[in-house]
Scaffold this active site. Sequence first.
Site, PDB file in Angstrom:
ATOM      1  N   GLU A  51       0.834  -1.094   0.031  1.00 34.17           N
ATOM      2  CA  GLU A  51       0.065  -0.083  -0.015  1.00 34.17           C
ATOM      3  C   GLU A  51       1.013   1.304   0.178  1.00 34.17           C
ATOM      4  O   GLU A  51       1.570   1.449   0.927  1.00 34.17           O
ATOM      5  CB  GLU A  51      -1.032  -0.142   1.350  1.00 34.17           C
ATOM      6  CG  GLU A  51      -1.971   1.071   1.302  1.00 34.17           C
ATOM      7  CD  GLU A  51      -2.635   1.029   2.408  1.00 34.17           C
ATOM      8  OE1 GLU A  51      -2.576   0.250   3.259  1.00 34.17           O
ATOM      9  OE2 GLU A  51      -3.339   2.066   2.940  1.00 34.17           O
ATOM     10  N   ASP A  62      -5.580   9.302   9.625  1.00 31.61           N
ATOM     11  CA  ASP A  62      -4.229   8.786  10.000  1.00 31.61           C
ATOM     12  C   ASP A  62      -3.920   9.458  11.622  1.00 31.61           C
ATOM     13  O   ASP A  62      -4.404  10.557  11.797  1.00 31.61           O
ATOM     14  CB  ASP A  62      -3.247   9.250   9.053  1.00 31.61           C
ATOM     15  CG  ASP A  62      -3.263   8.417   8.036  1.00 31.61           C
ATOM     16  OD1 ASP A  62      -3.224   6.927   8.252  1.00 31.61           O
ATOM     17  OD2 ASP A  62      -3.582   8.631   6.714  1.00 31.61           O
ATOM     18  N   TYR A 176     -10.973  -3.580   3.336  1.00 31.43           N
ATOM     19  CA  TYR A 176     -10.232  -3.543   4.260  1.00 31.43           C
ATOM     20  C   TYR A 176     -11.034  -3.330   5.555  1.00 31.43           C
ATOM     21  O   TYR A 176     -11.638  -2.644   5.883  1.00 31.43           O
ATOM     22  CB  TYR A 176      -9.688  -2.068   4.015  1.00 31.43           C
ATOM     23  CG  TYR A 176      -8.599  -1.509   4.831  1.00 31.43           C
ATOM     24  CD1 TYR A 176      -8.434  -1.645   6.067  1.00 31.43           C
ATOM     25  CD2 TYR A 176      -7.555  -0.788   4.201  1.00 31.43           C
ATOM     26  CE1 TYR A 176      -7.470  -1.078   6.766  1.00 31.43           C
ATOM     27  CE2 TYR A 176      -6.511  -0.352   4.818  1.00 31.43           C
ATOM     28  CZ  TYR A 176      -6.387  -0.366   5.932  1.00 31.43           C
ATOM     29  OH  TYR A 176      -5.427   0.266   6.765  1.00 31.43           O
TER      30      TYR A 176
END
Lengths: 269, 396
Positions: A51, A62, A176
């Site tokens: 990734e 994040d 995911y």
Amino acid sequence: MSRRCLDGLFARVREEGRTAFLPFMTAGLPDPGTTVEAFTAMAEAGADAFEVGIPYSDPLMDGPIIQAASAKAIESGMTLRGGFEVLGRVVEATGLPALAMSYANPVFRLGPDEFARRAADAGACGLIVADLPLEEAPPVAEAAHRAGIGLVLFAAPTTHDERLARIAARRPVFIYGVAELGVTGERNRMSARPRDLAARIRAVTDTPLVMGVGIGTPQQAAALAPYADGVIVGSALVRRAIESPDPIPEIAAAAAALAGALSGSGAPK
Amino acid sequence: MTGMRLDRPDERGRFGEYGGMFAPETLMPALEELAHGFADAWADSGFAGGFRELLNTYAGRPTPLHGADRLSEEIGVRVLLKREDLAHTGAHKINNALGQGLLASRMGKTRLIAETGAGQHGVATATAAAYVGLECLVYMGEKDIERQALNVMRMRMLGAGVIPVTAGAGTLKDAVNEAMRDWVRTVENTHYIIGSAVGPHPFPWMVREFQKVIGEESISQLEGERPDTVVACVGGGSNAIGMFYPFAGLPGIDLVGVEAAGHGIATGRHGASIGAGSPGILHGARTYMLQDDEGQVLEAHSISAGLDYPGVGPELAYFADAGLARYVSITDQEALEGVDLLARTEGIIPALESAHAVAWVAREADALDGRTVLLNLSGRGDKDVEMIAAHASEGS
């Protein structure tokens, strides 16, 4: 809908009785001159696919490590074009599949078709867009399909079963599985959430499942391995790229330990 | 071509092309729950009535509509001030904070978080949290903590925690990012009281609904008179949409949003998302924003922390494209002059944000000749006194 570019990989690791290792690294880390080397070191250490983080100014999914990495990469001159170029060189150097990871604004700023085409031209087999949920995904999924690549969709511990079924029905490259609540980053302890989520996803779909967010140690990776086709580790590797004075060997060692923990895991359930 | 105002966004959370739900999957179930929870509460006369009652008994509503005679005489334009600065805690922010605080309680949440720029929304949220009895944490950029020390103290007195945000430029945009990150972790028990008409659906719609009391009250206080121009400052735009929405589409009324020109639009150091930005995706919604060719978000600049934001609420973006409102800008220096003008003529020290609206009316007085202007005085300037004094001493 989208081409499932990693199906071959997931079938192979299943036959080999293990779980795929998909490390994340921000393009441009540890620095622009050594970034491809960081990926090749992880490939030699046992990575199955990558990734590649295209740095974004406002990465709200994040945690502090990848935020710092994105800011550092942007400061050192990394751009969208530069990020795709890194991805292309990584694919060429390692022969491994790679997915481009970004956020919705750069994708729509270029236009989904242009973004997907550039990613595909660079050699990416799929896109991961952290703030693109099911509801907003269609234009990007369709653009990816036109470019001959796929789109990853997310499922989180908060995602209810009816929604899981709708996500799976979009035929993403993989689901995911967001292992833990919260943004990306290492956790001291693993909760019961990742296993519960994996079981719920398995119950509704045979779409490949890759778990990420909050998985940083070989022990954590090994604990999840039986429940997933693949495991993504990001912050634990990126931290070494940011903090270490001699990052490449440290990234390689960490990657090797993670790959090792996943290699004897047995076929995913 | 003028479009119509929309009672509510479409099923995808959009006002025309703007809005939507660009959020991490972890938050999506909570946003769905919130959209249903709000729609349900707002349709419940017990909740809606309780909210209106609380605004009156606790938050000081209705706020006065004040004929600013000496200001009007000085600049030669008749100006009416909607005195949101007199609402409890000193700005319109309390309307939304109480609304969302009541809703969070009704939905069984136990913890409130918020972002704040100037600190007014942080104070309003800390107040609402104390009122409904929930734990409260406010994210604030470290640069804003420095320039709004008084509000930081107020939040702490009200029992809220204030967390400094060091990422980016340490301003409002970064505080929103950090509050979103908290929410992704704590979404099961926490409600995020977003402070402006921004963010993923249903926030822009919900915040407008809680703020439209400003325009509705003004219409009632005008007793049938129609202003020619309605003006409000625009950062994220909650005071503007709250004032504009009830007037939108009425014939002959010019709605004017005043953005921050900062050091001047040409310098690139400004907060004029509509005037000098382009459509993109910021904080969960498609809207006008400041960005580069590759979609990296640019830093905004304004002397006022509340307008120092590189985006704008999606409904105001829709209003721009639909021709329902127009957008202009005022520099830092002009805003300071606006503070001075209102203080001298009316005995009111406005917030630096609201001073942008004052300054625009003063600057455009010739063009506004013969018109009646309704100006939303969104907040009071106590929090800015130190900042203003610092600029005054630099200038002298």
